[in-house]
Design a protein around this motif. Structure first.
Motif, PDB file in Angstrom:
ATOM      1  N   GLN A   1       0.841  -1.188   0.000  1.00 61.90           N
ATOM      2  CA  GLN A   1       0.000   0.000   0.000  1.00 61.90           C
ATOM      3  C   GLN A   1       0.887   1.253   0.000  1.00 61.90           C
ATOM      4  N   VAL A   2       0.600   2.153  -0.921  1.00 60.53           N
ATOM      5  CA  VAL A   2       1.377   3.378  -1.030  1.00 60.53           C
ATOM      6  C   VAL A   2       0.858   4.428  -0.050  1.00 60.53           C
ATOM      7  N   ARG A   3       1.773   5.072   0.622  1.00 61.32           N
ATOM      8  CA  ARG A   3       1.403   6.166   1.527  1.00 61.32           C
ATOM      9  C   ARG A   3       2.336   7.348   1.304  1.00 61.32           C
ATOM     10  N   LEU A   4       1.753   8.526   1.234  1.00 61.07           N
ATOM     11  CA  LEU A   4       2.497   9.774   1.190  1.00 61.07           C
ATOM     12  C   LEU A   4       2.002  10.623   2.345  1.00 61.07           C
ATOM     13  N   VAL A   5       2.891  11.070   3.205  1.00 58.56           N
ATOM     14  CA  VAL A   5       2.489  11.835   4.379  1.00 58.56           C
ATOM     15  C   VAL A   5       3.285  13.135   4.428  1.00 58.56           C
ATOM     16  N   CYS A  22       7.769  15.139   2.810  1.00 63.07           N
ATOM     17  CA  CYS A  22       6.812  14.136   2.349  1.00 63.07           C
ATOM     18  C   CYS A  22       7.447  12.764   2.548  1.00 63.07           C
ATOM     19  N   GLY A  23       7.003  12.059   3.559  1.00 68.67           N
ATOM     20  CA  GLY A  23       7.479  10.712   3.793  1.00 68.67           C
ATOM     21  C   GLY A  23       6.710   9.740   2.916  1.00 68.67           C
ATOM     22  N   THR A  24       7.429   8.813   2.294  1.00 67.94           N
ATOM     23  CA  THR A  24       6.788   7.884   1.375  1.00 67.94           C
ATOM     24  C   THR A  24       7.029   6.447   1.798  1.00 67.94           C
ATOM     25  N   SER A  25       6.090   5.583   1.462  1.00 64.50           N
ATOM     26  CA  SER A  25       6.253   4.150   1.671  1.00 64.50           C
ATOM     27  C   SER A  25       5.440   3.417   0.628  1.00 64.50           C
ATOM     28  N   GLY A  26       5.903   2.235   0.259  1.00 59.53           N
ATOM     29  CA  GLY A  26       5.155   1.400  -0.673  1.00 59.53           C
ATOM     30  C   GLY A  26       5.357   1.721  -2.134  1.00 59.53           C
ATOM     31  N   THR A  28       7.107   1.741  -5.776  1.00 61.69           N
ATOM     32  CA  THR A  28       7.973   0.809  -6.488  1.00 61.69           C
ATOM     33  C   THR A  28       9.006   1.575  -7.318  1.00 61.69           C
ATOM     34  N   TYR A  29       9.911   0.834  -7.945  1.00 62.54           N
ATOM     35  CA  TYR A  29      10.960   1.458  -8.743  1.00 62.54           C
ATOM     36  C   TYR A  29      10.386   2.160  -9.971  1.00 62.54           C
ATOM     37  N   MET A  30       9.149   1.818 -10.349  1.00 67.20           N
ATOM     38  CA  MET A  30       8.532   2.425 -11.526  1.00 67.20           C
ATOM     39  C   MET A  30       8.117   3.876 -11.269  1.00 67.20           C
ATOM     40  N   THR A  31       7.964   4.224 -10.014  1.00 66.86           N
ATOM     41  CA  THR A  31       7.556   5.589  -9.668  1.00 66.86           C
ATOM     42  C   THR A  31       8.807   6.428  -9.539  1.00 66.86           C
ATOM     43  N   LYS A  32       9.081   7.242 -10.556  1.00 65.73           N
ATOM     44  CA  LYS A  32      10.329   8.006 -10.561  1.00 65.73           C
ATOM     45  C   LYS A  32      10.117   9.507 -10.462  1.00 65.73           C
ATOM     46  N   VAL A  33       8.887   9.947 -10.392  1.00 68.40           N
ATOM     47  CA  VAL A  33       8.608  11.377 -10.330  1.00 68.40           C
ATOM     48  C   VAL A  33       7.891  11.690  -9.024  1.00 68.40           C
ATOM     49  N   MET A  34       8.455  12.621  -8.288  1.00 64.65           N
ATOM     50  CA  MET A  34       7.822  13.139  -7.086  1.00 64.65           C
ATOM     51  C   MET A  34       7.579  14.632  -7.303  1.00 64.65           C
ATOM     52  N   ALA A  35       6.474  15.124  -6.756  1.00 60.80           N
ATOM     53  CA  ALA A  35       6.143  16.523  -7.010  1.00 60.80           C
ATOM     54  C   ALA A  35       5.393  17.127  -5.841  1.00 60.80           C
ATOM     55  N   ILE A  72      13.184  21.731  -4.521  1.00 64.02           N
ATOM     56  CA  ILE A  72      12.721  20.375  -4.235  1.00 64.02           C
ATOM     57  C   ILE A  72      13.926  19.447  -4.183  1.00 64.02           C
ATOM     58  N   SER A  73      13.892  18.506  -3.258  1.00 60.94           N
ATOM     59  CA  SER A  73      14.991  17.549  -3.147  1.00 60.94           C
ATOM     60  C   SER A  73      14.449  16.207  -2.693  1.00 60.94           C
ATOM     61  N   HIS A  74      15.246  15.192  -2.910  1.00 59.88           N
ATOM     62  CA  HIS A  74      14.839  13.827  -2.550  1.00 59.88           C
ATOM     63  C   HIS A  74      15.952  13.155  -1.780  1.00 59.88           C
ATOM     64  N   GLU A  75      15.614  12.618  -0.635  1.00 61.65           N
ATOM     65  CA  GLU A  75      16.574  11.871   0.172  1.00 61.65           C
ATOM     66  C   GLU A  75      16.217  10.398   0.052  1.00 61.65           C
ATOM     67  N   HIS A  76      16.978   9.672  -0.765  1.00 57.24           N
ATOM     68  CA  HIS A  76      16.634   8.277  -1.057  1.00 57.24           C
ATOM     69  C   HIS A  76      16.646   7.409   0.195  1.00 57.24           C
ATOM     70  N   ALA A  77      17.645   7.578   1.041  1.00 58.06           N
ATOM     71  CA  ALA A  77      17.775   6.727   2.230  1.00 58.06           C
ATOM     72  C   ALA A  77      16.597   6.895   3.182  1.00 58.06           C
ATOM     73  N   GLU A  78      16.003   8.077   3.179  1.00 57.12           N
ATOM     74  CA  GLU A  78      14.878   8.353   4.068  1.00 57.12           C
ATOM     75  C   GLU A  78      13.543   8.217   3.350  1.00 57.12           C
ATOM     76  N   SER A  79      13.572   7.934   2.047  1.00 54.37           N
ATOM     77  CA  SER A  79      12.332   7.869   1.247  1.00 54.37           C
ATOM     78  C   SER A  79      11.481   9.114   1.460  1.00 54.37           C
ATOM     79  N   THR A  80      12.133  10.245   1.448  1.00 53.07           N
ATOM     80  CA  THR A  80      11.470  11.506   1.757  1.00 53.07           C
ATOM     81  C   THR A  80      11.785  12.545   0.683  1.00 53.07           C
ATOM     82  N   VAL A  81      10.773  13.316   0.359  1.00 53.61           N
ATOM     83  CA  VAL A  81      10.922  14.433  -0.560  1.00 53.61           C
ATOM     84  C   VAL A  81      10.712  15.719   0.229  1.00 53.61           C
ATOM     85  N   TYR A  82      11.565  16.686  -0.038  1.00 52.76           N
ATOM     86  CA  TYR A  82      11.483  17.955   0.682  1.00 52.76           C
ATOM     87  C   TYR A  82      11.144  19.092  -0.274  1.00 52.76           C
ATOM     88  N   LEU A  83      10.532  20.123   0.280  1.00 52.38           N
ATOM     89  CA  LEU A  83      10.332  21.364  -0.460  1.00 52.38           C
ATOM     90  C   LEU A  83      10.784  22.501   0.450  1.00 52.38           C
TER      91      LEU A  83
END
Length: 125
Positions: A1-5, A22-26, A28-35, A72-83
């Motif tokens: 289950q995908v969650r964005l918080v 924005c914390g993310t979970s669930g 997959t590798y197919m999702t390559k765009v965060m906004a 905008i930035s993405h921290e892969h290790a934390e599965s988090t996107v920042y603005l």
């Protein structure tokens, strides 16, 4: 289950700064765009910033009204996107939403598959 918080929304004075998360979970590798999108009452949802995380370094794009002030930035290790939002203006007041998808198109919210619940940003003059 995908969650964005989303988190980090607040009330600030004009000229101030905020950082949204924005914390993310669930996802997959197919999702390559965060906004990040935003919407205020009576207005359409507006694309703020997007990041394509399938390249190194990541590719980013910004809406005209925020370019040069938001990052905008993405921290892969934390599965988090920042603005990171600087030099905030009253016009930046809105509910800010995190979104995830496969199409790198900030002009089309319908291209994004997953959405968070939003976090409110209020900027007073």
């Amino acid at each position: 289950q995908v969650r964005l918080v989303e988190s980090g929304g607040d009330s600030v004075q004009a000229g101030g700064s905020l950082r949204l998360s924005c914390g993310t979970s669930g996802l997959t590798y197919m999702t390559k765009v965060m906004a990040w999108f935003r919407q205020s009452p009576g207005k359409e949802r507006e694309g703020v910033a997007a990041i394509y995380i399938g390249t190194n370094p990541s590719t980013t794009v910004y809406g005209d009204s925020v370019r040069g002030r938001f990052t905008i930035s993405h921290e892969h290790a934390e599965s988090t996107v920042y603005l990171q939002m600087n030099v905030l203006k009253p016009d930046d007041t809105a509910m800010y939403y995190c979104a995830a998808g496969r199409v790198f198109n900030l002009d089309s919210p319908t291209d994004f598959d997953y959405w968070g619940q939003g976090t409110q940003v209020t900027v007073s003059s």
